[in-house]
Design a protein around this motif. Structure first.
Motif, PDB file in Angstrom:
ATOM      1  N   ARG A  24      -7.913 -16.393  21.862  1.00  0.00           N
ATOM      2  CA  ARG A  24      -8.371 -15.121  22.436  1.00  0.00           C
ATOM      3  C   ARG A  24      -9.818 -15.211  22.891  1.00  0.00           C
ATOM      4  O   ARG A  24     -10.163 -14.754  23.980  1.00  0.00           O
ATOM      5  N   GLU A 102     -11.946 -12.016  14.716  1.00  0.00           N
ATOM      6  CA  GLU A 102     -10.560 -12.418  14.993  1.00  0.00           C
ATOM      7  C   GLU A 102      -9.867 -12.911  13.727  1.00  0.00           C
ATOM      8  O   GLU A 102      -8.695 -12.621  13.510  1.00  0.00           O
ATOM      9  N   ILE A 105      -8.776 -10.046  11.942  1.00  0.00           N
ATOM     10  CA  ILE A 105      -7.956  -9.153  12.777  1.00  0.00           C
ATOM     11  C   ILE A 105      -8.593  -7.759  12.823  1.00  0.00           C
ATOM     12  O   ILE A 105      -7.924  -6.739  12.809  1.00  0.00           O
ATOM     13  N   GLU A 108      -8.029  -5.346  16.301  1.00  0.00           N
ATOM     14  CA  GLU A 108      -6.638  -4.890  16.414  1.00  0.00           C
ATOM     15  C   GLU A 108      -6.299  -3.901  15.295  1.00  0.00           C
ATOM     16  O   GLU A 108      -5.697  -2.858  15.531  1.00  0.00           O
ATOM     17  N   THR A 109      -6.718  -4.219  14.073  1.00  0.00           N
ATOM     18  CA  THR A 109      -6.421  -3.359  12.932  1.00  0.00           C
ATOM     19  C   THR A 109      -7.110  -2.007  13.057  1.00  0.00           C
ATOM     20  O   THR A 109      -6.494  -0.958  12.851  1.00  0.00           O
ATOM     21  N   THR A 111      -8.282  -0.536  15.774  1.00  0.00           N
ATOM     22  CA  THR A 111      -7.724   0.205  16.906  1.00  0.00           C
ATOM     23  C   THR A 111      -6.416   0.881  16.503  1.00  0.00           C
ATOM     24  O   THR A 111      -6.215   2.071  16.771  1.00  0.00           O
ATOM     25  N   ARG A 112      -5.546   0.135  15.858  1.00  0.00           N
ATOM     26  CA  ARG A 112      -4.268   0.712  15.405  1.00  0.00           C
ATOM     27  C   ARG A 112      -4.501   1.821  14.383  1.00  0.00           C
ATOM     28  O   ARG A 112      -3.797   2.833  14.392  1.00  0.00           O
ATOM     29  N   PHE A 132      -6.904  -1.820  22.931  1.00  0.00           N
ATOM     30  CA  PHE A 132      -6.969  -3.206  22.473  1.00  0.00           C
ATOM     31  C   PHE A 132      -6.265  -4.089  23.486  1.00  0.00           C
ATOM     32  O   PHE A 132      -5.174  -3.757  23.957  1.00  0.00           O
ATOM     33  N   PRO A 134      -4.533  -7.588  23.730  1.00  0.00           N
ATOM     34  CA  PRO A 134      -4.062  -8.698  22.909  1.00  0.00           C
ATOM     35  C   PRO A 134      -4.304 -10.077  23.522  1.00  0.00           C
ATOM     36  O   PRO A 134      -4.285 -11.074  22.816  1.00  0.00           O
ATOM     37  N   GLY A 137      -8.472 -10.169  22.961  1.00  0.00           N
ATOM     38  CA  GLY A 137      -8.968  -9.653  21.690  1.00  0.00           C
ATOM     39  C   GLY A 137     -10.030  -8.580  21.855  1.00  0.00           C
ATOM     40  O   GLY A 137     -10.580  -8.079  20.883  1.00  0.00           O
ATOM     41  N   PHE A 139     -11.620  -4.937  22.392  1.00  0.00           N
ATOM     42  CA  PHE A 139     -11.221  -3.592  22.009  1.00  0.00           C
ATOM     43  C   PHE A 139     -12.363  -2.631  22.277  1.00  0.00           C
ATOM     44  O   PHE A 139     -13.523  -3.034  22.366  1.00  0.00           O
TER      45      PHE A 139
END
Length: 147
Positions: A24, A102, A105, A108-109, A111-112, A132, A134, A137, A139
């Protein structure tokens, strides 16, 4: 034999995870300019913030910021129905620090979390929008400014 397999599997998973993080960061360096998410706090503009927040932002200025496992800044906004200021989180600017994010994570975590869980919780900053990518990477998380 089963004991050896039980020790190898976590190593293989870790190697795959590290490889995905490296990929990424490298992909962002190579093709990042053609991706839709801004790379740095300085790249955030009224058009992008309008899109992610779902309202019309007419101007953006940086109030202050810092860096750690992510780049963070307070932004002053003007526009139609926008808060006076927001708190923004993005990936760290240096490749080495981004790789640490990265590995965890983090982007991604988080953002979710703000997309899926935070709306159901009390006591967390209001999210005005997040995204985000993918592939790179990258965000962007736009939050209520609690300063």
């Amino acid at each position: 034999m089963a004991e050896t397999g039980s020790r190898v599997a976590p190593v293989v998973r870790l190697a795959a995870h590290l490889g995905r993080g490296l990929q990424r960061v490298a992909t962002d360096l190579v093709i990042g300019r053609v991706r839709s998410l801004p790379r740095t706090i300085g790249d955030l503009d009224a058009r992008f913030l309008s899109q992610i927040m779902g309202c019309t932002v007419t101007s953006v200025s940086v109030i202050g910021g810092d860096a750690g496992t992510s780049s963070r800044a307070r932004l002053a906004l003007t526009g139609d129905g926008v808060p006076e200021s927001v708190f923004v989180k993005m990936p760290a600017e240096t490749a080495a620090t981004r790789l640490m994010g990265e590995i965890g994570i983090l982007g991604e975590t988080e953002t979710r979390f703000y997309q899926e869980l935070a709306p159901e919780l009390t006591g967390v900053p209001k999210s005005y929008g997040s995204a985000f990518d993918p592939v790179t990477g990258r965000f962007v998380i736009v939050l209520e400014d609690l300063a």
